[in-house]
Enzyme design. Structure first.
Site, PDB file in Angstrom:
ATOM      1  N   LEU A  15       3.207   9.992   7.561  1.00  0.00           N
ATOM      2  CA  LEU A  15       3.780  11.140   8.278  1.00  0.00           C
ATOM      3  C   LEU A  15       3.041  12.429   7.965  1.00  0.00           C
ATOM      4  O   LEU A  15       3.315  13.462   8.568  1.00  0.00           O
ATOM      5  CB  LEU A  15       5.272  11.296   7.948  1.00  0.00           C
ATOM      6  CG  LEU A  15       6.200  10.225   8.534  1.00  0.00           C
ATOM      7  CD1 LEU A  15       7.648  10.494   8.148  1.00  0.00           C
ATOM      8  CD2 LEU A  15       6.059  10.156  10.058  1.00  0.00           C
ATOM      9  N   ASN A  40       0.089   9.360   0.207  1.00  0.00           N
ATOM     10  CA  ASN A  40      -1.268   9.902   0.001  1.00  0.00           C
ATOM     11  C   ASN A  40      -1.433  11.255   0.690  1.00  0.00           C
ATOM     12  O   ASN A  40      -2.285  11.440   1.548  1.00  0.00           O
ATOM     13  CB  ASN A  40      -2.340   8.912   0.449  1.00  0.00           C
ATOM     14  CG  ASN A  40      -2.196   8.454   1.885  1.00  0.00           C
ATOM     15  OD1 ASN A  40      -1.081   8.427   2.425  1.00  0.00           O
ATOM     16  ND2 ASN A  40      -3.297   8.106   2.507  1.00  0.00           N
ATOM     17  N   HIS A 165      -1.111  -3.784   5.113  1.00  0.00           N
ATOM     18  CA  HIS A 165      -1.995  -3.846   6.295  1.00  0.00           C
ATOM     19  C   HIS A 165      -3.089  -4.906   6.153  1.00  0.00           C
ATOM     20  O   HIS A 165      -4.276  -4.578   6.166  1.00  0.00           O
ATOM     21  CB  HIS A 165      -2.596  -2.484   6.610  1.00  0.00           C
ATOM     22  CG  HIS A 165      -3.143  -1.717   5.443  1.00  0.00           C
ATOM     23  ND1 HIS A 165      -4.083  -2.225   4.588  1.00  0.00           N
ATOM     24  CD2 HIS A 165      -2.870  -0.478   4.977  1.00  0.00           C
ATOM     25  CE1 HIS A 165      -4.381  -1.341   3.669  1.00  0.00           C
ATOM     26  NE2 HIS A 165      -3.646  -0.262   3.878  1.00  0.00           N
ATOM     27  N   ASP A 237       1.104   1.439   9.879  1.00  0.00           N
ATOM     28  CA  ASP A 237      -0.002   2.221   9.318  1.00  0.00           C
ATOM     29  C   ASP A 237      -0.414   3.318  10.298  1.00  0.00           C
ATOM     30  O   ASP A 237      -1.553   3.781  10.284  1.00  0.00           O
ATOM     31  CB  ASP A 237      -1.194   1.330   8.959  1.00  0.00           C
ATOM     32  CG  ASP A 237      -2.165   2.015   7.991  1.00  0.00           C
ATOM     33  OD1 ASP A 237      -1.827   3.075   7.434  1.00  0.00           O
ATOM     34  OD2 ASP A 237      -3.278   1.492   7.810  1.00  0.00           O
ATOM     35  N   HIS A 241      -4.540  11.808  12.913  1.00  0.00           N
ATOM     36  CA  HIS A 241      -5.573  12.754  12.489  1.00  0.00           C
ATOM     37  C   HIS A 241      -5.708  13.795  13.590  1.00  0.00           C
ATOM     38  O   HIS A 241      -5.563  13.466  14.766  1.00  0.00           O
ATOM     39  CB  HIS A 241      -6.932  12.059  12.316  1.00  0.00           C
ATOM     40  CG  HIS A 241      -7.019  11.199  11.102  1.00  0.00           C
ATOM     41  ND1 HIS A 241      -7.215  11.694   9.842  1.00  0.00           N
ATOM     42  CD2 HIS A 241      -6.932   9.856  10.963  1.00  0.00           C
ATOM     43  CE1 HIS A 241      -7.251  10.705   8.975  1.00  0.00           C
ATOM     44  NE2 HIS A 241      -7.081   9.566   9.630  1.00  0.00           N
TER      45      HIS A 241
END
Lengths: 336, 336
Positions: A15, A40, A165, A237, A241
């Protein structure tokens, strides 16, 4: 034709934070009852305080949809006291090999140097989630990491380990060989191979880590998903961006699927005559593996055209989804 | 330290046409004595008239440098009279499987349907140049095509066949097994693997067809080049694209290396202690294989810094070269 899904879960989701989080959070909370929130950020989520503050920021952006964010600590060498304090506020800890993917610079350089943390997690029943890639040749990174999974799974037999993943047939085969290994798989890895990324024109919007692999890998992943292998869970996943970092020289890794994942999965399972297994794949398997009881949500997906926008825009960001500009055969038509 | 190369040859080059040709032609003619000019224009070069006209357009843009363009006909089902007329004006014919790469839509769909042309070429001693890729999975396309090379080489033992821009260890191994097979190799395939294209950030400027392969493939190619395998010739496959078709969503395939190929090859051969073999690799092997006598040119390359520009601009175009913005250790310092 339609199907009503109970409490869809996305067991691997990015998110981000700030304006990007504001843009993408409602696109997940609308159709999912819960999601595992990857830690992350920059800096990563490495304390209970950071985790709780991040959770609050997320909950402020659900736009009123019933939604449980399953929070995750960024794996590091925590003390037992830190883990004990955080345990009830998180669903697990996520281990990144240093530098393996976006914002993973703070990750672990030597897996064997943190086994005492695995030991504590095993005793405290904290699940371990892993980005399982070495720093080897891009097509071999996951395969090379599998022996590390096998080592950890054998040495810590009570530690629940999620191979995040997964992208290879070999990883699928581990599910049946180690009781304490389970996995998530994304939407795109059920659909694409490296051909779709770099076989024709180069397609930055399908570039992700781990990179899409060979046709026989996709077939193994799809087969396991369609039969709702009980240890395989959906984890998108979905990774937004800014468009400036995708359509450029040197494009960042990540496919944005959150707003279309449920519809596209229904289409995929329907195409393969496996619609009756989608409920297990998208919710029950995860509920059983993690013992979670997600927020009530009934999502009806109907076989009717769904035009995917060219981009999702807002809060100063513009994010291009998978299948941008295409029309799907299935669409979410009701959420209660 | 320096080396003087006699008559460097680029045995696989794209000069395009019109303004792009005007921009890139002098960047090759300055340092190379000759180059094999690929015929995949739009429309492709499919007649003696088109070939001669294209040659004239090229020669009008050499900026006075001594240079021989070795012209190539786009392979199709020509008559014997057409081939007889064109024979002395070309170095060979280039076969593209339909749709395999940029501007190859007019290529051959069924190889076995054109064997009568191979027969004529064999009898008339016209070399066959091949873009050897199937339409299979991107990492397998060249390997899958090798059996077609073996079939043609066996069935037409006097036909000289060039495997263009080889990228795999398996292709290298064919050189020693079939007397009438030889190959070109690019600069980038001696240096990069798929890791450099898609292992970190996605790098459109290193995306080409055939795509860069595995580390062991690069090692086999580099080993054969460094020891100047007598059937391996340098062919840059330097392929300019407007920047709008590279740094975009859906990037075209091709690496632009013409202006730095000689310097970068000197650096590479020097790094591996094989500088004494560069003359064979960059000129003598090709002279022997094709029986050409290139224009006189002495090119001195010196171990001194060479800053690669961010782009080459002119005639309304802007082309980004390999190693843009980097500094090489070797530089062309004198051309006579």
């Amino acid at each position: 034709m339609e199907i009503t899904l109970r409490a869809p879960l996305d067991m691997h989701l990015h998110l981000r934070d700030a304006e990007m989080m504001q843009l993408v959070t409602p696109l997940t909370t609308e159709t999912f009852s819960g999601a595992v929130i990857m830690p992350n950020l920059v800096p990563p989520v490495t304390s209970l305080e950071m985790l709780q503050a991040y959770k609050q920021r997320i909950m402020a952006n659900t736009e009123g949809h019933a939604f449980d964010p399953y929070m995750v600590l960024f794996f590091k060498d925590y003390t037992e006291a830190e883990l004990a304090a955080a345990k009830d506020h998180m669903i697990g800890m996520k281990l990144y090999p240093a530098g393996a993917t976006t914002n993973s610079e703070a990750g672990v350089a030597q897996i064997d140097s943190v086994e005492h943390v695995f030991k504590m997690m095993e005793e405290m029943e904290i699940p371990l989630m892993v980005h399982g890639e070495t720093h080897g040749f891009v097509m071999d990174r996951e395969s090379e990491f599998l022996s590390i999974y096998e080592h950890i799974a054998t040495k810590f037999p009570k530690l629940k380990i999620t191979m995040e993943h997964i992208t290879t047939a070999k990883a699928v085969s581990l599910l049946d060989r180690y009781e304490n290994l389970r996995a998530t798989v994304t939407l795109q890895h059920l659909i694409i191979t490296l051909d779709d990324v770099a076989g024709g024109l180069l397609n930055p919007h399908l570039f992700c880590k781990p990179i899409a692999k060979r046709p026989e890998d996709r077939e193994a992943l799809l087969d396991a998903a369609l039969r709702a292998h009980p240890k395989l869970m959906f984890g998108s996943d979905s990774a937004p961006h800014p468009i400036s970092k995708k359509e450029c020289c040197g494009c960042a890794a990540g496919v944005f699927t959150a707003p279309l994942a449920v519809a596209r999965l229904a289409q995929l399972f329907d195409q393969h005559g496996a619609l009756e297994n989608l409920q297990d794949f998208i919710s029950e398997n995860a509920q059983r593996q993690y013992g979670v009881k997600p927020a009530e949500k009934m999502v009806t997906v109907t076989k009717t055209p769904f035009e995917i926008p060219q981009a999702y825009e807002g809060h100063g960001h513009r994010v291009v989804p998978m299948h941008a500009g295409e029309t799907l055969d299935w669409k979410v038509t009701s959420i209660t």
